[in-house]
Design a protein around this motif. Structure first.
Motif, PDB file in Angstrom:
ATOM      1  N   GLN A  90       0.820  -1.224   0.000  1.00 44.98           N
ATOM      2  CA  GLN A  90       0.000   0.000   0.000  1.00 44.98           C
ATOM      3  C   GLN A  90       0.848   1.266   0.000  1.00 44.98           C
ATOM      4  OE1 GLN A  90       0.163  -2.015   2.704  1.00 44.98           O
ATOM      5  NE2 GLN A  90       1.072  -0.689   4.246  1.00 44.98           N
ATOM      6  N   PHE A  91       2.145   1.157   0.314  1.00 40.00           N
ATOM      7  CA  PHE A  91       3.007   2.331   0.325  1.00 40.00           C
ATOM      8  C   PHE A  91       3.653   2.622  -1.034  1.00 40.00           C
ATOM      9  CE2 PHE A  91       3.557   1.538   5.093  1.00 40.00           C
ATOM     10  CZ  PHE A  91       2.612   2.501   5.409  1.00 40.00           C
ATOM     11  N   LEU A  92       3.459   1.749  -2.006  1.00 40.02           N
ATOM     12  CA  LEU A  92       3.953   2.039  -3.351  1.00 40.02           C
ATOM     13  C   LEU A  92       3.176   3.203  -3.951  1.00 40.02           C
ATOM     14  CD1 LEU A  92       4.285  -1.559  -4.839  1.00 40.02           C
ATOM     15  CD2 LEU A  92       6.181  -0.029  -4.280  1.00 40.02           C
TER      16      LEU A  92
ATOM     17  N   LEU B  71       3.011   0.797  -8.417  1.00 43.36           N
ATOM     18  CA  LEU B  71       2.124  -0.362  -8.361  1.00 43.36           C
ATOM     19  C   LEU B  71       1.598  -0.697  -9.755  1.00 43.36           C
ATOM     20  CD1 LEU B  71       0.579  -2.490  -6.732  1.00 43.36           C
ATOM     21  CD2 LEU B  71      -1.179  -0.765  -6.275  1.00 43.36           C
ATOM     22  N   GLU B  72       1.240   0.327 -10.495  1.00 44.17           N
ATOM     23  CA  GLU B  72       0.756   0.109 -11.862  1.00 44.17           C
ATOM     24  C   GLU B  72       1.834  -0.548 -12.718  1.00 44.17           C
ATOM     25  OE1 GLU B  72      -1.580   2.628 -15.349  1.00 44.17           O
ATOM     26  OE2 GLU B  72      -0.356   3.694 -13.882  1.00 44.17           O
TER      27      GLU B  72
ATOM     28  N   VAL C 231      -5.721   0.900 -10.241  1.00 36.78           N
ATOM     29  CA  VAL C 231      -4.658   1.200 -11.205  1.00 36.78           C
ATOM     30  C   VAL C 231      -4.765   0.349 -12.466  1.00 36.78           C
ATOM     31  CG1 VAL C 231      -3.079   2.031  -9.427  1.00 36.78           C
ATOM     32  CG2 VAL C 231      -2.971  -0.360 -10.121  1.00 36.78           C
ATOM     33  N   LYS C 232      -5.267  -0.885 -12.330  1.00 38.40           N
ATOM     34  CA  LYS C 232      -5.438  -1.748 -13.494  1.00 38.40           C
ATOM     35  C   LYS C 232      -6.722  -2.566 -13.328  1.00 38.40           C
ATOM     36  CE  LYS C 232      -1.836  -0.904 -16.106  1.00 38.40           C
ATOM     37  NZ  LYS C 232      -2.010  -0.300 -17.462  1.00 38.40           N
ATOM     38  N   ALA C 233      -7.653  -2.399 -14.255  1.00 33.09           N
ATOM     39  CA  ALA C 233      -8.932  -3.080 -14.138  1.00 33.09           C
ATOM     40  C   ALA C 233      -8.774  -4.593 -14.170  1.00 33.09           C
ATOM     41  CB  ALA C 233      -9.863  -2.624 -15.257  1.00 33.09           C
ATOM     42  N   TYR C 234      -7.755  -5.085 -14.871  1.00 37.72           N
ATOM     43  CA  TYR C 234      -7.593  -6.538 -14.981  1.00 37.72           C
ATOM     44  C   TYR C 234      -6.910  -7.162 -13.766  1.00 37.72           C
ATOM     45  CZ  TYR C 234      -2.973  -5.067 -16.793  1.00 37.72           C
ATOM     46  OH  TYR C 234      -1.739  -4.480 -16.958  1.00 37.72           O
TER      47      TYR C 234
END
Length: 406
Positions: A179-181, A186-187, A220-223
């Motif tokens: 969670q700190f990225l 993260l994306e 960040v990414k739907a998939y």
């Protein structure tokens, strides 16, 4: 009893003598490695849970399983870094991984290609003079050098996956405190892992973080929901909690009375780190060969004091007076998730006045949002600690900005 033989491990991230209640996650990780080794696709994993449920311990166990299967392991704890520091961290970790896969003198074309792409990945940091490559490898052209973090990291993981596959190995990327990225970091990780799945390369990713990690990944990414299996860790169930406390003692020839275990579960609610801390304190007051209910009751004060100082206080010390007041107001309402408006009313403020404070506490990792409009503590029993640490709610006066002269 003898302190040297104390079998409990209350230290942060320390593996317990007996791991219980996590068989499902361990089996899922074994399946992940074995399927990737056969060039079959399988979902990587994201593990979530409150503080103290054993996420870091589980990641450590995953690392042991991966090494036993002759996989290379890249593991680190995420921090709030900018892109330059993130690139530097990934370069350092992956450089070591490549050199473990094969010494430089025995690099194949795949190994050298991975090294060149990694050098290109680090080039933006090198050009700003903040970092040296620390090895004489010419950066690749057209791979890892796009200037886009997602595209560059994708090139790196693909090249490393191919190099590992050639050597008959895989790469397990284990990241704690996801969670700190930053969102872009993260994306980039999700994008890169997705591409290795499409190429059926032996690259496994496991991220561990607070409950909001699921929402962050999906945003960040739907998939992401299809790319990962999500597993939420909670308190141990009754039988598992008993085993977590009783079996380490049994290895030292000590037995717990049933009513002692009942009181221990009542005090700890089955949370793994609390069980370890209580076990350690009970060990210091009990006499062999049995632990009775009175021993657990006697250890309670020291147990709570140790948790307050070593588990809770280190989190509260990062908070400002207003943030502390917000946490105390939440504790006034109880351990359940609380509406932002209700907390504001306890503080005799408007929701708009304390909204930024709530957001800051989420950013610090002290609160999370289980659903829209609600916030909850990220550490179990934090409400009880706040009432002990701050018997009365004290809300700082509103600081009014001085008016500018006309």
């Amino acid at each position: 009893m003898d302190s040297v033989s104390n079998p409990y491990t209350p230290n942060a991230g320390a593996a317990p003598e007996v791991m219980v209640g996590r068989d499902e996650q361990l089996e899922a990780f074994r399946v992940l490695l074995q399927r990737l080794e056969r060039h079959r696709t399988e979902q990587s994993m994201i593990i979530t849970g409150l503080r103290g449920v054993g996420k870091t311990v589980l990641l450590g166990r995953f690392g042991e399983l991966a090494r036993a299967a002759h996989w290379e392991v890249v593991e680190f704890e995420a921090s709030r870094h900018d892109e330059a520091r993130f690139r530097q961290l990934m370069f350092s970790q992956l450089k070591s991984t490549l050199l473990r896969l094969s010494p430089r003198a025995r690099w194949t074309a795949c190994g050298r290609r991975a090294a060149e792409v990694l050098s290109a990945f680090a080039l933006p940091v090198v050009k700003h003079g903040a970092f040296g490559l620390s090895w004489d490898v010419t950066p690749a052209e057209g791979a890892g050098d796009h200037g886009d973090l997602g595209m560059d990291l994708t090139d790196v993981l693909l090249a490393f996956g191919e190099a590992a596959d050639e050597q008959g190995h895989g790469i397990a990327l284990l990241v704690d405190e996801v969670q700190f990225l930053a969102r872009t970091q993260l994306e980039a990780l999700i994008q890169a892992v997705h591409k290795t799945v499409q190429r059926k390369l032996p690259v496994a990713f496991v991220g561990a973080g607070l409950p909001q990690t699921v929402e962050l990944a999906g945003d960040v990414k739907a998939y992401a929901e299809r790319l990962f299996s999500f597993s939420h860790l909670g308190a141990l169930g009754g039988e598992d909690a008993r085993r977590a406390l009783a079996e380490p003692a049994r290895l030292e020839g000590i037995e717990f009375d049933e009513d002692a275990l009942e009181l221990a579960l009542e005090l700890t609610h089955g949370y793994p780190c609390f069980l370890q801390e209580l076990g350690a304190q009970v060990w210091s007051v009990a006499e062999a060969p049995r632990v009775c209910r009175a021993d657990v009751a006697l250890a309670r004060e020291a147990y709570e004091a140790k948790l307050d100082g070593a588990f809770f206080r280190v989190r509260l010390d990062r908070a400002t007076p207003l943030q502390t007041a917000y946490l105390r107001a939440m504790a006034e309402l109880g351990p359940e998730p609380q509406k932002a408006g209700d907390v504001a009313r306890v503080m005799h403020r408007e929701s708009t006045q304390v909204g930024p404070t709530r957001a800051e506490l989420i950013d610090l990792g002290l609160l999370y949002t289980p659903e829209h409009g609600y916030a909850a503590f990220t550490a179990p029993d934090f409400d009880a600690f706040m009432r002990r640490a701050m018997p009365e709610l004290v809300v700082p006066e509103v600081q009014r900005r001085p008016r500018k002269p006309d």
